[in-house]
Design a protein around this motif. Structure first.
Motif, PDB file in Angstrom:
ATOM      1  N   ASN B 134       0.812  -1.215   0.000  1.00 24.50           N
ATOM      2  CA  ASN B 134       0.000   0.000   0.000  1.00 24.50           C
ATOM      3  C   ASN B 134       0.853   1.277   0.000  1.00 24.50           C
ATOM      4  O   ASN B 134       0.364   2.371   0.239  1.00 24.50           O
ATOM      5  CB  ASN B 134      -0.975   0.034   1.186  1.00 24.50           C
ATOM      6  N   GLU B 135       2.132   1.125  -0.319  1.00 25.94           N
ATOM      7  CA  GLU B 135       3.023   2.285  -0.329  1.00 25.94           C
ATOM      8  C   GLU B 135       3.076   2.992  -1.682  1.00 25.94           C
ATOM      9  O   GLU B 135       3.680   4.051  -1.785  1.00 25.94           O
ATOM     10  CB  GLU B 135       4.439   1.867   0.089  1.00 25.94           C
ATOM     11  N   THR B 136       2.473   2.403  -2.724  1.00 26.24           N
ATOM     12  CA  THR B 136       2.502   3.074  -4.023  1.00 26.24           C
ATOM     13  C   THR B 136       1.292   3.998  -4.208  1.00 26.24           C
ATOM     14  O   THR B 136       1.148   4.625  -5.245  1.00 26.24           O
ATOM     15  CB  THR B 136       2.574   2.077  -5.211  1.00 26.24           C
ATOM     16  N   SER B 137       0.419   4.089  -3.214  1.00 34.32           N
ATOM     17  CA  SER B 137      -0.719   5.019  -3.280  1.00 34.32           C
ATOM     18  C   SER B 137      -0.239   6.451  -3.471  1.00 34.32           C
ATOM     19  O   SER B 137       0.722   6.882  -2.820  1.00 34.32           O
ATOM     20  CB  SER B 137      -1.527   4.932  -1.981  1.00 34.32           C
ATOM     21  N   ALA B 138      -0.923   7.185  -4.341  1.00 33.19           N
ATOM     22  CA  ALA B 138      -0.591   8.604  -4.513  1.00 33.19           C
ATOM     23  C   ALA B 138      -1.020   9.412  -3.290  1.00 33.19           C
ATOM     24  O   ALA B 138      -0.654  10.581  -3.164  1.00 33.19           O
ATOM     25  CB  ALA B 138      -1.268   9.145  -5.770  1.00 33.19           C
ATOM     26  N   PRO B 148       1.613   0.641  13.675  1.00 31.60           N
ATOM     27  CA  PRO B 148       1.551   1.695  12.655  1.00 31.60           C
ATOM     28  C   PRO B 148       2.865   1.946  11.927  1.00 31.60           C
ATOM     29  O   PRO B 148       2.885   2.657  10.927  1.00 31.60           O
ATOM     30  CB  PRO B 148       1.115   2.939  13.445  1.00 31.60           C
ATOM     31  N   ALA B 149       3.956   1.335  12.372  1.00 29.37           N
ATOM     32  CA  ALA B 149       5.226   1.482  11.650  1.00 29.37           C
ATOM     33  C   ALA B 149       5.355   0.427  10.556  1.00 29.37           C
ATOM     34  O   ALA B 149       6.332   0.426   9.812  1.00 29.37           O
ATOM     35  CB  ALA B 149       6.397   1.367  12.616  1.00 29.37           C
ATOM     36  N   ARG B 150       4.356  -0.454  10.469  1.00 31.21           N
ATOM     37  CA  ARG B 150       4.438  -1.540   9.490  1.00 31.21           C
ATOM     38  C   ARG B 150       3.376  -1.421   8.404  1.00 31.21           C
ATOM     39  O   ARG B 150       2.344  -0.777   8.594  1.00 31.21           O
ATOM     40  CB  ARG B 150       4.280  -2.905  10.191  1.00 31.21           C
ATOM     41  N   ALA B 407       3.907  -8.784   8.722  1.00 29.64           N
ATOM     42  CA  ALA B 407       3.944  -7.453   8.113  1.00 29.64           C
ATOM     43  C   ALA B 407       5.334  -6.836   8.266  1.00 29.64           C
ATOM     44  O   ALA B 407       5.892  -6.815   9.365  1.00 29.64           O
ATOM     45  CB  ALA B 407       2.897  -6.559   8.761  1.00 29.64           C
ATOM     46  N   PHE B 408       5.876  -6.322   7.157  1.00 26.81           N
ATOM     47  CA  PHE B 408       7.225  -5.738   7.210  1.00 26.81           C
ATOM     48  C   PHE B 408       7.129  -4.232   7.465  1.00 26.81           C
ATOM     49  O   PHE B 408       6.084  -3.622   7.229  1.00 26.81           O
ATOM     50  CB  PHE B 408       8.006  -6.051   5.926  1.00 26.81           C
ATOM     51  N   PRO B 409       8.233  -3.624   7.943  1.00 26.14           N
ATOM     52  CA  PRO B 409       8.196  -2.190   8.244  1.00 26.14           C
ATOM     53  C   PRO B 409       7.957  -1.344   6.992  1.00 26.14           C
ATOM     54  O   PRO B 409       8.462  -1.670   5.914  1.00 26.14           O
ATOM     55  CB  PRO B 409       9.589  -1.909   8.823  1.00 26.14           C
ATOM     56  N   LEU B 410       7.165  -0.284   7.139  1.00 28.73           N
ATOM     57  CA  LEU B 410       6.959   0.660   6.037  1.00 28.73           C
ATOM     58  C   LEU B 410       8.322   1.187   5.594  1.00 28.73           C
ATOM     59  O   LEU B 410       9.182   1.480   6.430  1.00 28.73           O
ATOM     60  CB  LEU B 410       6.068   1.815   6.495  1.00 28.73           C
ATOM     61  N   GLY B 411       8.515   1.294   4.285  1.00 27.19           N
ATOM     62  CA  GLY B 411       9.760   1.842   3.751  1.00 27.19           C
ATOM     63  C   GLY B 411      10.854   0.823   3.530  1.00 27.19           C
ATOM     64  O   GLY B 411      11.828   1.097   2.833  1.00 27.19           O
ATOM     65  N   GLU B 412      10.680  -0.389   4.092  1.00 29.26           N
ATOM     66  CA  GLU B 412      11.769  -1.370   4.022  1.00 29.26           C
ATOM     67  C   GLU B 412      12.053  -1.848   2.595  1.00 29.26           C
ATOM     68  O   GLU B 412      13.191  -2.155   2.245  1.00 29.26           O
ATOM     69  CB  GLU B 412      11.413  -2.581   4.895  1.00 29.26           C
ATOM     70  N   ARG B 413      11.001  -1.935   1.769  1.00 33.02           N
ATOM     71  CA  ARG B 413      11.171  -2.552   0.448  1.00 33.02           C
ATOM     72  C   ARG B 413      10.841  -1.625  -0.718  1.00 33.02           C
ATOM     73  O   ARG B 413      10.832  -2.060  -1.864  1.00 33.02           O
ATOM     74  CB  ARG B 413      10.296  -3.802   0.348  1.00 33.02           C
ATOM     75  N   THR B 414      10.576  -0.331  -0.419  1.00 35.89           N
ATOM     76  CA  THR B 414      10.112   0.552  -1.495  1.00 35.89           C
ATOM     77  C   THR B 414      11.184   0.798  -2.557  1.00 35.89           C
ATOM     78  O   THR B 414      10.864   1.104  -3.691  1.00 35.89           O
ATOM     79  CB  THR B 414       9.648   1.910  -0.929  1.00 35.89           C
ATOM     80  N   ASP B 415      12.471   0.673  -2.197  1.00 29.75           N
ATOM     81  CA  ASP B 415      13.536   0.895  -3.178  1.00 29.75           C
ATOM     82  C   ASP B 415      13.971  -0.398  -3.842  1.00 29.75           C
ATOM     83  O   ASP B 415      14.947  -0.420  -4.588  1.00 29.75           O
ATOM     84  CB  ASP B 415      14.760   1.552  -2.502  1.00 29.75           C
ATOM     85  N   ASP B 416      13.267  -1.469  -3.561  1.00 33.92           N
ATOM     86  CA  ASP B 416      13.704  -2.775  -4.027  1.00 33.92           C
ATOM     87  C   ASP B 416      12.517  -3.567  -4.573  1.00 33.92           C
ATOM     88  O   ASP B 416      12.019  -4.489  -3.944  1.00 33.92           O
ATOM     89  CB  ASP B 416      14.349  -3.520  -2.841  1.00 33.92           C
ATOM     90  N   PRO B 417      12.046  -3.182  -5.774  1.00 34.11           N
ATOM     91  CA  PRO B 417      10.829  -3.819  -6.303  1.00 34.11           C
ATOM     92  C   PRO B 417      10.930  -5.336  -6.428  1.00 34.11           C
ATOM     93  O   PRO B 417       9.951  -6.037  -6.157  1.00 34.11           O
ATOM     94  CB  PRO B 417      10.636  -3.172  -7.673  1.00 34.11           C
ATOM     95  N   LEU B 418      12.112  -5.861  -6.813  1.00 36.95           N
ATOM     96  CA  LEU B 418      12.208  -7.313  -6.995  1.00 36.95           C
ATOM     97  C   LEU B 418      11.949  -8.041  -5.677  1.00 36.95           C
ATOM     98  O   LEU B 418      11.225  -9.037  -5.637  1.00 36.95           O
ATOM     99  CB  LEU B 418      13.577  -7.697  -7.584  1.00 36.95           C
TER     100      LEU B 418
END
Lengths: 101, 496
Positions: B134-138, B148-150, B407-418
């Motif tokens: 849900n991190e790609t939401s505009a 809430p950190a995840r 559930a993983f932390p928000l921001g952990e994987r946003t720079d790593d799409p694979l």
């Protein structure tokens, strides 16, 4: 798994096909990620698919047909209301042909 | 008893309470609207207060007049914001559709209205349903009510968080490669991805048409069954809509699992974290104790699901999202130049993940690469489907974790799409095969929910409901991640 070979020009070409304007920084960022993703997908080359038919769709039966009645649809006015620019009951777009007047 | 307590009673509990006159639909909707408007998790994009209160008054008037009420009469339900609801903004959490108001109802929305449901809100999601966090939401990420950190999971993260935080007792999401199942696992909920064709896609904004299905979120299998029964069924406006008979899915939840053969692909389970594996083992033991038999099965091609899906779904998306061109609806960006310049400037406003998928799909379909990527992926898809056919010779459902981790932390994987894509490993194969699959709570690991995924034969959702019901009975309900509403108190049960 090594990255696939993918040049910035190839990314620009694909972006052009998809009608997406990319800034130079975006070209490089997308290129790096896409090369990594495509590199992972190279693992499919090792799967034996000799004689295997593709599955384009999970539904194998013939599609259903709806009854021959006109469904209730949104009105022309309602649809045009959503248009970014409307002219005389149609969708207006910028000039299509270069040099046309 | 106050409206808040009935709102917390779940889909069936709330419907029973309205039917019995224990609470009015208006009071229930008012309570839900209050909670939705003070949502701290960014789960909600739009609250539809006026229309919902009006609909609630109609339900209350119908009851007063002695009319028969629908199975969801008075129950507040939230919709993922890629489902069209007439007169209501439908953004797909994208700048491209910001401000667009749907001129018609999706089939599932028509069906919910007919069942008496109160459509109170549209929920946040990954942009065009492309994402697993849900991190790609505009409109910003959704926070997981358990922490809430995840991430709440994705792409239907807003619907999951809204139900987990008890803003609404039930919600609809859409699932293309796991987008109801994975957020259900991360938020401690029940969710179903129906058999492809079970639920009409009419009015669901298309992502990957051969995979998309609408499915329910709820806090119990029976609540999920009530929602599923409302939305399932043939619709002539979706050519892939199936003419399959429905079943007593609510009744199935209490049927038990005596004699059920649960297939376990041991090799696949190795990919999950130790904490998740421990909960899956406990869930399998609980099913065994309830009368099921565990059977070893193999799905040798399931490991290729990530590669296959991330070629097939982007290829379909690259075609489906061609419609967002600034001509007929949504955003238009003109920076001078002709029609092509307008297309390119408008579509430059997609977020990076949506751009990536469109580029990937366009590449896979382009001259010179079609055979090597797209066609090969569709052939491996056949092998994945055949694996399930073979497994179902020996078992009735296939069990795996829903996700490899909690559930993983928000921001952990946003720079790593694979890495983000690889976390979908368990949910993708059933999507590619068109099979029904649920995620049902398997207990907590280090204080966070885990999910057991069960995949069934085509159109055999009933068996999945039976297994989920049995597991709920064995494990009992999860604690609530949020405190009870103001002035609420625990200890009261059921409508009477």
């Amino acid at each position: 798994m090594s990255d696939a070979e993918l040049s910035p020009d190839e990314v620009r070409h694909v972006a052009r096909l998809a009608r997406i304007a990319l800034e130079d920084a975006e070209v490089e960022a997308q290129r790096a990620q896409l090369a990594r993703i495509l590199g992972h997908m190279a693992e499919l080359d090792a799967v034996d698919v000799e004689g295997v038919e593709p599955t384009f769709h999970a539904v194998t039966e013939a599609p259903l047909r709806r009854d021959e009645v006109r469904p209730a649809e949104a009105s022309r006015e309602a649809l045009l209301e959503a248009a970014p620019r409307e002219v005389e009951g149609g969708f207006a777009v910028p000039q299509v042909m270069e040099g046309d007047t | 008893m106050s409206a808040g307590r009935w709102l917390d009673a779940g889909v069936v509990g709330a419907a029973d309470a309205v039917a019995a006159g224990a609470v009015t639909a208006e009071a229930l909707v008012g309570e839900a609207l209050g909670r939705l408007r003070s949502d701290p998790h960014n789960a909600v994009l739009h609250v539809d207060g006026e229309a919902a209160l009006e609909a609630a008054q109609q339900v209350d008037a119908a009851r007063a007049a002695g009319e028969a009420l629908g199975p969801l009469a008075g129950v507040p339900v939230a919709l993922k914001d890629n489902l069209c609801q007439r007169g209501t903004p439908t953004t797909c959490a994208s700048r491209l559709l910001e401000g667009w108001v749907a001129p018609y109802d999706a089939h599932v929305v028509e069906r919910l209205r007919a069942a008496g449901a109160m459509l109170v809100a549209k929920t946040n999601m990954d942009e065009f349903a492309m994402g697993s966090s849900n991190e790609t939401s505009a409109f910003g990420p959704v926070k997981n009510p358990w922490d809430p950190a995840r991430a709440p999971g994705g792409s239907s993260g807003g619907s999951a968080a809204a139900v987990a935080a008890r803003l609404v007792p039930g919600a609809l999401g859409s699932d293309t490669g796991g987008s109801v199942r994975q957020p259900a696992a991360f938020c401690g909920l029940f969710a179903l991805k129906p058999t492809y064709g079970r639920v009409s896609r009419y009015g669901l904004v298309a992502f990957a048409s051969s995979l998309d299905q609408v499915g329910p979120f709820a806090r119990s299998a029976r609540d999920g069954a009530r929602l599923f029964a409302a939305i399932a069924g043939r619709d002539g406006r979706d050519a892939t809509s199936a003419d399959a008979p429905s079943a007593d899915w609510e009744g199935a939840c209490a049927r038990g699992v005596e004699g059920l053969r649960v297939g376990v692909p041991r090799a696949l389970l190795e990919g999950a974290s130790a904490g998740v594996r421990a909960r899956i083992d406990a869930a399998l033991e609980a099913l065994k104790d309830a009368g099921a038999t565990l059977v070893d099965v193999t799905l040798p091609h399931a490991k290729h699901g990530v590669s296959v899906y991330y070629l097939v779904a982007p290829a379909e998306a690259s075609s489906n999202l061609a419609r967002f061109d600034g001509v007929r609806y949504g955003l238009r960006v003109e920076e001078g130049g002709g029609l092509d310049a307008m297309y390119e400037a408008t579509r430059a406003r997609f977020g990076p993940e949506v751009k990536r998928r469109i580029l990937l799909g366009t590449y896979a379909l382009s001259a010179g690469y079609y055979d090597a990527y797209y066609l090969r992926a569709q052939k491996v898809r056949t092998l994945i489907r055949r694996d399930y056919d073979a497994a179902f010779e020996a078992c009735d459902v296939v069990a795996t974790p829903t996700a490899p981790t909690v559930a993983f932390p928000l921001g952990e994987r946003t720079d790593d799409p694979l890495t983000m894509y690889l976390s979908d490993v368990y949910t993708l194969p059933a999507s590619l095969a068109g099979l029904p699959a649920i995620s049902t709570p398997a207990g907590l690991s280090e204080g966070l929910p885990t999910g057991l995924q069960l995949v069934g034969r085509a159109f055999d959702e009933a068996t999945l409901f039976a297994a989920a019901g049995a597991l709920e009975k064995a494990f009992g309900p999860l604690p609530s991640p949020v405190p009870a509403g103001p002035g609420e108190h625990a200890g009261e049960e059921g409508a009477s």
